[in-house]
Design a protein around this motif. Structure first.
Motif, PDB file in Angstrom:
ATOM      1  N   ILE A  33       0.838  -1.198   0.000  1.00 55.34           N
ATOM      2  CA  ILE A  33       0.000   0.000   0.000  1.00 55.34           C
ATOM      3  C   ILE A  33       0.871   1.246   0.000  1.00 55.34           C
ATOM      4  CG2 ILE A  33      -1.623   1.353   1.383  1.00 55.34           C
ATOM      5  CD1 ILE A  33      -2.860  -1.328   2.307  1.00 55.34           C
ATOM      6  N   VAL A  34       1.903   1.246   0.832  1.00 54.48           N
ATOM      7  CA  VAL A  34       2.813   2.391   0.886  1.00 54.48           C
ATOM      8  C   VAL A  34       3.502   2.585  -0.464  1.00 54.48           C
ATOM      9  CG1 VAL A  34       4.972   3.238   1.896  1.00 54.48           C
ATOM     10  CG2 VAL A  34       3.201   2.273   3.367  1.00 54.48           C
ATOM     11  N   VAL A  35       3.939   1.493  -1.080  1.00 50.08           N
ATOM     12  CA  VAL A  35       4.617   1.581  -2.381  1.00 50.08           C
ATOM     13  C   VAL A  35       3.683   2.152  -3.448  1.00 50.08           C
ATOM     14  CG1 VAL A  35       5.625   0.212  -4.261  1.00 50.08           C
ATOM     15  CG2 VAL A  35       6.298  -0.236  -1.899  1.00 50.08           C
ATOM     16  N   VAL A  36       2.447   1.679  -3.467  1.00 50.64           N
ATOM     17  CA  VAL A  36       1.481   2.174  -4.458  1.00 50.64           C
ATOM     18  C   VAL A  36       1.235   3.664  -4.253  1.00 50.64           C
ATOM     19  CG1 VAL A  36      -0.932   2.051  -5.182  1.00 50.64           C
ATOM     20  CG2 VAL A  36       0.369  -0.051  -4.850  1.00 50.64           C
ATOM     21  N   VAL A  37       1.085   4.080  -3.010  1.00 50.37           N
ATOM     22  CA  VAL A  37       0.854   5.506  -2.724  1.00 50.37           C
ATOM     23  C   VAL A  37       2.053   6.343  -3.169  1.00 50.37           C
ATOM     24  CG1 VAL A  37       0.573   7.200  -0.875  1.00 50.37           C
ATOM     25  CG2 VAL A  37      -0.754   5.082  -0.833  1.00 50.37           C
ATOM     26  N   VAL A  38       3.254   5.879  -2.857  1.00 51.63           N
ATOM     27  CA  VAL A  38       4.465   6.617  -3.237  1.00 51.63           C
ATOM     28  C   VAL A  38       4.579   6.721  -4.757  1.00 51.63           C
ATOM     29  CG1 VAL A  38       6.991   6.536  -3.249  1.00 51.63           C
ATOM     30  CG2 VAL A  38       5.738   6.106  -1.135  1.00 51.63           C
ATOM     31  N   LEU A  39       4.321   5.617  -5.461  1.00 48.95           N
ATOM     32  CA  LEU A  39       4.409   5.642  -6.926  1.00 48.95           C
ATOM     33  C   LEU A  39       3.342   6.551  -7.537  1.00 48.95           C
ATOM     34  CD1 LEU A  39       5.176   1.888  -7.730  1.00 48.95           C
ATOM     35  CD2 LEU A  39       6.757   3.823  -7.810  1.00 48.95           C
ATOM     36  N   ALA A  40       2.151   6.538  -6.937  1.00 53.77           N
ATOM     37  CA  ALA A  40       1.080   7.410  -7.440  1.00 53.77           C
ATOM     38  C   ALA A  40       1.461   8.882  -7.253  1.00 53.77           C
ATOM     39  CB  ALA A  40      -0.225   7.093  -6.716  1.00 53.77           C
TER      40      ALA A  40
END
Length: 261
Positions: A33-40
Motif C-alpha cells: 500500500i505504501v509503495v502504491v501511494v508513493v508511486l502514485a
C-alpha cells in the motif's frame, strides 16, 4: 463472577483472535500500500512538470520499463545463483571437519562482502569484460556470504538430541539432513536469502558503470546532466523495488517455514 461479567469476558476473548487476524492482514499489506501511494504521488509530481527534451527521453514508459526489467533480471538471477551455490556450500562446510577448508571458503566469502561493491564491479570489468555477465558475477560474489553463513548457522543450531533420535529410528545421515535438519533450518536460510535479495537490488544500481543497464542509468544520468526529476524517479523506483522484494521474501518465508516453528 456474575453471569453478565462472564458473558462479557467470553465475548472479549472471542474478539481477540479476530482483532489479531485483522492486524496481521493489515501488517502484511502495509508495504505494498505504501509503495502504491508513493508511486502514485511520484507519477502525479512528474506529470505536473514541464519536461525538457533530455528529461522526456528518460521519463517515458518505454525507457523506464526497460530499465526496471534489467534491474529485476540482475536481482532475481543473481539471487537464484547465490541460492544454488551458497546453500550446498553451507551444507558441505557444516559437515566437514577440516577447519582449513571451512576457514578458506569463509575467508573468500568475507572478502567479497567486505570489499566495496563498486570495487568488485569495476575490478571484474577491468580483468574480464563489461556487460551483464560481469555485473551478475559481481552481485553473486557480494551477496554470497549471508546465505552461506545462515545455512551453516541454521544447520548448527539443530538440537543434537533431535539428530540422535532420528538416527536411532534408523535414518541415514542423508535422510537426517533432508528430513530433519534442513526443514528446521529453513527459517534461518530464508532470512539469509531475503538479505541477499535486498543487497542485490541496491548493488544492481552500480551495474550501469560497466554497461549492464538497470535503474542506475537513470540515477547516473540525472546526476551527470543535472536533471533532478530523472534522479528522483530512478532513486524512488529502486527504493520501491527493494521494499516490494523484501515484502515478497517475507511472505515466502512465512509460507515455506515448517508449521510449528
Amino acid at each position: 463472577m456474575t453471569v453478565e461479567s462472564a458473558t462479557q469476558a467470553i465475548a472479549t476473548a472471542n474478539r481477540l483472535p479476530d482483532e489479531r487476524g485483522r492486524f496481521r492482514i493489515l501488517k502484511r499489506f502495509t508495504t505494498p500500500i505504501v509503495v502504491v501511494v508513493v508511486l502514485a504521488l511520484l507519477l502525479l509530481w512528474v506529470s505536473s512538470l514541464s519536461l525538457d527534451s533530455i528529461e522526456q527521453r528518460t521519463l517515458n514508459w518505454t525507457y523506464i520499463t526497460l530499465r526496471v526489467g534489467e534491474h529485476l533480471s540482475l536481482t532475481v538471477v543473481a539471487s537464484a545463483l547465490v541460492a544454488v551455490l551458497a546453500i550446498p556450500t553451507g551444507i558441505l562446510l557444516s559437515r566437514t571437519r577440516s577447519r582449513a577448508l571451512r576457514g578458506t571458503i569463509l575467508g573468500i566469502a568475507n572478502v567479497g562482502q567486505a570489499t566495496p561493491a563498486v570495487g568488485v564491479v569495476i575490478l571484474l570489468a577491468i580483468v574480464w569484460q563489461t556487460g551483464y555477465t560481469t555485473a551478475l558475477v559481481a552481485l553473486v560474489i557480494y551477496a554470497f556470504l549471508p546465505v552461506l553463513r545462515n545455512t551453516m548457522i541454521g544447520l548448527q543450531q539443530v538440537d543434537a538430541n533431535v539428530r540422535e533420535s532420528a538416527r536411532g529410528m534408523g535414518m541415514t545421515p542423508n535422510q537426517v539432513l533432508l528430513r530433519i535438519e534442513l526443514p528446521l533450518a529453513v527459517p534461518v536460510i530464508l532470512a539469509g536469502l531475503r538479505t541477499s535479495l535486498v543487497f542485490c537490488v541496491g548493488v544492481a544500481t552500480i551495474a550501469t558503470f560497466i554497461n549492464a543497464g538497470g535503474l542506475g542509468d537513470m540515477i547516473v544520468n540525472g546526476l551527470k546532466l543535472q536533471r533532478f526529476p530523472v534522479l528522483v524517479v530512478g532513486a524512488v523506483l529502486v527504493a520501491c523495488i527493494a521494499l516490494l522484494i523484501d515484502w515478497l521474501a517475507g511472505i515466502a518465508e512465512d509460507l515455506l517455514k515448517p508449521k510449528g516453528i
